[in-house]
Design a protein around this motif. Structure first.
Motif, PDB file in Angstrom:
ATOM      1  N   LYS A  72       0.825  -1.205   0.000  1.00 39.04           N
ATOM      2  CA  LYS A  72       0.000   0.000   0.000  1.00 39.04           C
ATOM      3  C   LYS A  72       0.862   1.259   0.000  1.00 39.04           C
ATOM      4  O   LYS A  72       1.915   1.303   0.635  1.00 39.04           O
ATOM      5  N   VAL A  73       0.380   2.270  -0.720  1.00 36.17           N
ATOM      6  CA  VAL A  73       0.959   3.612  -0.679  1.00 36.17           C
ATOM      7  C   VAL A  73       0.139   4.416   0.323  1.00 36.17           C
ATOM      8  O   VAL A  73      -1.094   4.365   0.307  1.00 36.17           O
ATOM      9  N   TYR A  74       0.840   5.160   1.179  1.00 33.47           N
ATOM     10  CA  TYR A  74       0.167   5.967   2.204  1.00 33.47           C
ATOM     11  C   TYR A  74       0.419   7.445   1.917  1.00 33.47           C
ATOM     12  O   TYR A  74       1.557   7.860   1.697  1.00 33.47           O
ATOM     13  N   LEU A  75      -0.665   8.228   1.940  1.00 31.79           N
ATOM     14  CA  LEU A  75      -0.564   9.635   1.567  1.00 31.79           C
ATOM     15  C   LEU A  75      -1.485  10.495   2.419  1.00 31.79           C
ATOM     16  O   LEU A  75      -2.695  10.274   2.455  1.00 31.79           O
ATOM     17  N   ASP A  76      -0.888  11.464   3.121  1.00 31.07           N
ATOM     18  CA  ASP A  76      -1.664  12.544   3.727  1.00 31.07           C
ATOM     19  C   ASP A  76      -1.630  13.677   2.707  1.00 31.07           C
ATOM     20  O   ASP A  76      -0.569  14.247   2.438  1.00 31.07           O
ATOM     21  N   MET A  77      -2.778  14.027   2.127  1.00 26.35           N
ATOM     22  CA  MET A  77      -2.808  14.973   1.017  1.00 26.35           C
ATOM     23  C   MET A  77      -2.414  16.388   1.412  1.00 26.35           C
ATOM     24  O   MET A  77      -2.173  17.230   0.546  1.00 26.35           O
ATOM     25  N   THR A  78      -2.314  16.674   2.710  1.00 26.02           N
ATOM     26  CA  THR A  78      -1.789  17.973   3.111  1.00 26.02           C
ATOM     27  C   THR A  78      -0.326  18.114   2.702  1.00 26.02           C
ATOM     28  O   THR A  78       0.201  19.226   2.679  1.00 26.02           O
ATOM     29  N   PHE A  79       0.315  16.988   2.369  1.00 24.48           N
ATOM     30  CA  PHE A  79       1.690  17.063   1.882  1.00 24.48           C
ATOM     31  C   PHE A  79       1.779  17.869   0.588  1.00 24.48           C
ATOM     32  O   PHE A  79       2.782  18.538   0.337  1.00 24.48           O
ATOM     33  N   PHE A  80       0.735  17.812  -0.237  1.00 21.79           N
ATOM     34  CA  PHE A  80       0.750  18.581  -1.475  1.00 21.79           C
ATOM     35  C   PHE A  80       0.820  20.082  -1.186  1.00 21.79           C
ATOM     36  O   PHE A  80       1.473  20.834  -1.907  1.00 21.79           O
ATOM     37  N   GLN A  81       0.137  20.496  -0.134  1.00 16.03           N
ATOM     38  CA  GLN A  81       0.207  21.899   0.285  1.00 16.03           C
ATOM     39  C   GLN A  81       1.620  22.233   0.750  1.00 16.03           C
ATOM     40  O   GLN A  81       2.166  23.293   0.439  1.00 16.03           O
ATOM     41  N   GLN A  82       2.226  21.315   1.492  1.00 19.41           N
ATOM     42  CA  GLN A  82       3.597  21.506   1.960  1.00 19.41           C
ATOM     43  C   GLN A  82       4.574  21.546   0.789  1.00 19.41           C
ATOM     44  O   GLN A  82       5.509  22.356   0.764  1.00 19.41           O
ATOM     45  N   LEU A  83       4.343  20.680  -0.183  1.00 18.04           N
ATOM     46  CA  LEU A  83       5.204  20.633  -1.369  1.00 18.04           C
ATOM     47  C   LEU A  83       5.220  21.979  -2.071  1.00 18.04           C
ATOM     48  O   LEU A  83       6.274  22.457  -2.513  1.00 18.04           O
ATOM     49  N   ASP A  84       4.073  22.600  -2.154  1.00 13.21           N
ATOM     50  CA  ASP A  84       3.928  23.897  -2.822  1.00 13.21           C
ATOM     51  C   ASP A  84       4.490  25.027  -1.965  1.00 13.21           C
ATOM     52  O   ASP A  84       5.367  25.787  -2.397  1.00 13.21           O
ATOM     53  N   GLN A  85       4.039  25.139  -0.724  1.00 15.45           N
ATOM     54  CA  GLN A  85       4.351  26.296   0.106  1.00 15.45           C
ATOM     55  C   GLN A  85       5.742  26.259   0.721  1.00 15.45           C
ATOM     56  O   GLN A  85       6.397  27.294   0.842  1.00 15.45           O
ATOM     57  N   GLN A  86       6.207  25.084   1.129  1.00  7.24           N
ATOM     58  CA  GLN A  86       7.502  24.993   1.798  1.00  7.24           C
ATOM     59  C   GLN A  86       8.642  24.634   0.858  1.00  7.24           C
ATOM     60  O   GLN A  86       9.763  25.095   1.031  1.00  7.24           O
ATOM     61  N   PHE A  87       8.347  23.790  -0.110  1.00 11.19           N
ATOM     62  CA  PHE A  87       9.407  23.313  -0.995  1.00 11.19           C
ATOM     63  C   PHE A  87       9.446  24.038  -2.331  1.00 11.19           C
ATOM     64  O   PHE A  87      10.364  23.833  -3.117  1.00 11.19           O
TER      65      PHE A  87
END
Length: 307
Positions: free
Chosen positions: A158-173
């Motif tokens: 299984k792949v595990y994903l908290d979709m708030t990571f996409f927000q982090q990817l954009d705003q922090q990275f």
């Protein structure tokens, strides 16, 4: 990325309402983020480095590579992403229903591509499940928080994903764009491909006799191959006419922003090459682009070629 109106995968398990937001004490199988010899202790600076570097620092469950089953939890403040306004989203990213549809569509595209590739090689592809969670989740590989970023667990496929990571990817990275997010999913599915083909189990056996530095170096090759597999998927996705101008550039920028050297330089001001376990920004971009250009699995052999 022209994803709307396309097939969505049924292999989505939405656990956001059940996973919850806080982390308690330690549990077996968890891990600490290696920070290249930084002194331990309770300093808030080290805490920030640990939490932020954890975000997508590990592409599949780190306990499979680094953990010995006795590690502690990654320190965190409840496992939720806070945006610039200070508000928290406990059920997923903003507009989560649309984002769920996006993830389900990307997963469906990976299913179609890898089913075709496996069939052409006389093999049968087994679709992975993708689990959406919020804050924390228990997998067959142990307990994980959203601070660990997306991960793949070989134990339950299984792949595990908290979709708030996409927000982090954009705003922090600084890695924006839909195809940057698609690359995240495709990378984790790349680890599933490695698992199905026995690459991951062979590495797990090999690392038993390795020191930490050597295991990290081999981990880099595993991760770069997953990047290349993501590129192979992107190659066939482009052939379907799904990609728009700038999509691949967004994915390559994401690979750059989450390179070990870039992350370490940003968070602690210096780099520790022997602690790299995903590859430098240049390496990640190179192997993603290599898979995209050729679409051939034979061009993704990171174990018998210089990386």
């Amino acid at each position: 990325m022209l994803w709307r109106g396309r097939r969505q995968s049924d292999n989505i398990e939405d656990e956001r309402s059940d996973s919850g937001g806080g982390l308690g004490g330690g549990s077996p199988g968890q891990f600490r983020v290696p920070i290249g010899g930084r002194a331990g202790g309770g300093s808030s600076i080290i805490l920030v480095i640990l939490v932020v570097l954890a975000g997508w620092y590990f592409g599949f469950d780190p306990s499979q590579i680094l953990g010995d089953g006795s590690g502690g939890l990654v320190p965190g403040g409840g496992g939720q992403i806070t945006d610039d306004s200070g508000s928290q989203d406990s059920t997923g990213a903003p507009a989560s229903d649309e984002m769920k549809q996006f993830v389900a569509t990307v997963l469906a595209e990976t299913e179609d591509t890898w089913t075709g590739i496996f069939k052409a090689n006389g093999l049968t592809y087994e679709d992975p499940k993708l689990v959406l969670f919020s804050g924390q989740i228990r997998s067959a590989c142990g307990f994980a928080s959203s601070a660990a970023g997306p991960f793949y667990c070989p134990g339950d496929h299984k792949v595990y994903l908290d979709m708030t990571f996409f927000q982090q990817l954009d705003q922090q990275f600084g890695a924006s764009g839909e195809f940057a997010r698609a690359y995240v999913v495709a990378h984790e599915v790349g680890h599933h491909v490695q698992n199905l083909t026995g690459i991951m189990s062979k590495f797990d056996q090999m690392r038993q006799g390795m020191g930490e530095t050597e295991a990290n170096q081999m981990s880099v090759r595993v991760e770069l191959q997953a990047d290349c597999f993501a590129g192979v998927w992107a190659h066939y996705t482009a052939q379907k006419g799904i990609l728009e101008q700038g999509d691949m550039e967004n994915a390559l920028n994401a690979a750059k922003q989450i390179g070990d050297d870039t992350l370490q330089k940003k968070m602690q001001g210096y780099v520790v090459p022997e602690s790299f376990n995903h590859g430098t920004s240049a390496q990640r971009q190179t192997w993603l682009a290599r898979g995209y250009k050729s679409g051939k699995l034979s061009d993704c052999d990171t174990f018998n070629n210089p990386v």
